[in-house]
Design a protein around this motif. Sequence first.
Motif, short mmCIF file in Angstrom:
data_model
loop_
_atom_site.label_atom_id
_atom_site.label_comp_id
_atom_site.label_asym_id
_atom_site.label_seq_id
_atom_site.Cartn_x
_atom_site.Cartn_y
_atom_site.Cartn_z
N UNK A 160 -21.02 41.16 -1.62
CA UNK A 160 -22.17 40.41 -1.11
C UNK A 160 -22.97 39.86 -2.28
N UNK A 161 -23.70 38.78 -2.05
CA UNK A 161 -24.49 38.16 -3.12
C UNK A 161 -25.48 39.17 -3.70
N UNK A 162 -25.54 39.22 -5.02
CA UNK A 162 -26.40 40.19 -5.71
C UNK A 162 -27.86 40.06 -5.28
N UNK A 198 -31.73 42.87 -3.80
CA UNK A 198 -33.10 42.94 -4.29
C UNK A 198 -34.14 42.88 -3.19
N UNK A 199 -33.71 42.65 -1.95
CA UNK A 199 -34.65 42.58 -0.82
C UNK A 199 -34.98 44.01 -0.40
N UNK A 200 -36.26 44.37 -0.46
CA UNK A 200 -36.65 45.76 -0.12
C UNK A 200 -36.12 46.19 1.25
N UNK A 201 -35.49 47.34 1.27
CA UNK A 201 -34.94 47.89 2.51
C UNK A 201 -33.58 47.32 2.86
N UNK A 202 -33.45 45.99 2.77
CA UNK A 202 -32.19 45.34 3.15
C UNK A 202 -31.08 45.72 2.18
N UNK A 203 -31.40 45.76 0.88
CA UNK A 203 -30.40 46.12 -0.13
C UNK A 203 -29.83 47.50 0.11
N UNK A 239 -22.59 44.40 -4.91
CA UNK A 239 -23.07 43.08 -5.35
C UNK A 239 -22.08 42.25 -6.16
N UNK A 240 -22.19 40.94 -5.95
CA UNK A 240 -21.46 39.94 -6.74
C UNK A 240 -22.49 38.96 -7.25
N UNK A 241 -22.45 38.68 -8.55
CA UNK A 241 -23.43 37.77 -9.14
C UNK A 241 -23.13 36.33 -8.75
#
Length: 195
Positions: free
Chosen positions: A61-63, A67-72, A82-84
């Motif tokens: 998934x996109x890195x 960084x989204x609080x809770x969602x990550x 994550x994938x950059x």
Amino acid sequence: MFYRFARMLLRVIFKLLFRFEAVGAGLIPAEGGVILASNHTSLLDPMALGIGVERKVHYMAKAELFGIPGFGAMITNLGAFPVKRGGVSKEAIRTAIGILREGKVMGIFPEGTRKDVGLMGKRGAMSMAFRAGAAVVPVALIGSYKPFTKMKAVYGAPLDMAALAGDGSPEAQEAATELLMSRIREMLNTGKPAQ
């Protein structure tokens, strides 16, 4: 535990909202590394690909999403890593191969991006399968995700990787990718598992 609960909840939602049906899931090997390789038209595809399967499915998934609080934390618990931005890095490929070598399941979309038409497979999925010694199962996601219209995930028989591997050269990987994409096209047309 969280994954099983989320899968059960999504099964109910998809059944009610999209009349979702999984066909051929019994063809997926019960153990060992497996790549589920599917066509890709919607952001909902990873959910549709995984909810018909009893084994936990892992995804790239996109890195930025992590960084989204809770969602990550949530998508990490659901098997994502994550994938950059700018393409799949060597680190992401190493992670994916490690997951497969541990005998787990990866969901991969060989087209790379969502497309409405065409199936121009990329050979990254086959490269990882050859390197990890994983089975490859073609999957066709059929439907438009319009509420109350039929949505179906069709799982085909695993490809014969021993016959396809050859010398593992780029040419062998390309031929294997062409076979994979032709199986997906066949299932999109027939709605039945490819043997």
